[in-house]
Design an enzyme around this catalytic site. Structure first.
Site, PDB file in Angstrom:
ATOM      1  CB  SER B  55       8.054 -17.181   9.793  1.00  0.00           C
ATOM      2  OG  SER B  55       8.585 -18.163   9.336  1.00  0.00           O
ATOM      3  CB  SER B  63       0.386 -22.499  24.774  1.00  0.00           C
ATOM      4  OG  SER B  63       0.675 -22.893  26.274  1.00  0.00           O
ATOM      5  CG  HIS B  68       7.561 -21.756  10.197  1.00  0.00           C
ATOM      6  ND1 HIS B  68       7.972 -20.480  10.581  1.00  0.00           N
ATOM      7  CD2 HIS B  68       7.555 -22.490  11.329  1.00  0.00           C
ATOM      8  CE1 HIS B  68       8.421 -20.399  11.775  1.00  0.00           C
ATOM      9  NE2 HIS B  68       8.032 -21.648  12.184  1.00  0.00           N
TER      10      HIS B  68
END
Lengths: 128, 128
Positions: B55, B63, B68
């Site tokens: 992850s 941003s 994952h």
């Protein structure tokens, strides 16, 4: 681990601008939101922008929570993504919206890891 | 800064399992994807899970990018979220899908920070 996940896209408007601009507050809020939902926190990374705004992420064993705040617009874009069915992302999303005093809360829940994406309609909640 | 953003939800299937499980590779791929799109990297946090899976997040000025991975399923859930209109998130999403050898790529682009969320249909691409 199963790939099934739930991803809440939360558009929060009319938030408290001071809270949106307080990185320490936002970071603590997000870690607490993860813990409230029963998630296990793995990594925390936040960044304060000049002249205003906070971006950050909490990586949890079950995926992630992110925020990008725009204090000057009273707006925050929040994502709460949880894999598996043990954690309810709505608990964390609700905790965050409350913590930012968001008066308009638009949530869309997107199923992840389950084949073709089917996106349901957004729910909009006005809080006074 | 304007609140307008573009958020690409990418469901990547039939990826290269070894790449999905190689944290250093994935981290470099994500930083490179951000740079390819012209983004400015601010924070990088990745985590390797036992027995498998990665992850991670790259926070950019515009941003974030997250992943994952589920090597045992050949699957990765990827998000590329960019604020403003200077950066094209599709460039980063495409770079990542290529880098993971994803043979099935389902993308949904969600407008953020623009009022009521209207989600268009997903596009699905099969790559041989």
């Amino acid at each position: 681990m199963d790939t099934m996940g739930r991803h809440i896209i939360a558009e929060l408007w009319d938030c408290n601008p001071e809270k949106l601009n307080d990185m320490e507050y936002v970071e603590r809020l997000f870690v607490d939101a993860a813990l409230q939902a029963g998630a296990e926190v793995r990594e925390v990374a936040f960044h304060k922008f000049a002249p205003h705004g906070v971006s950050g992420v909490v990586i949890i064993s079950e995926s992630h929570l992110t925020i990008h705040s725009f204090p000057e617009h009273g707006y925050a874009s929040v994502d709460v993504f949880t894999c598996g069915d043990r954690i309810d992302p709505a608990i964390a999303a609700h905790y965050i919206a409350d913590g930012l005093d968001a008066k308009i809360r638009e949530n869309v829940e997107i199923p992840r890891g389950m084949g073709p994406v089917e996106v349901p309609a957004a729910t909009v909640q006005h809080v006074n």
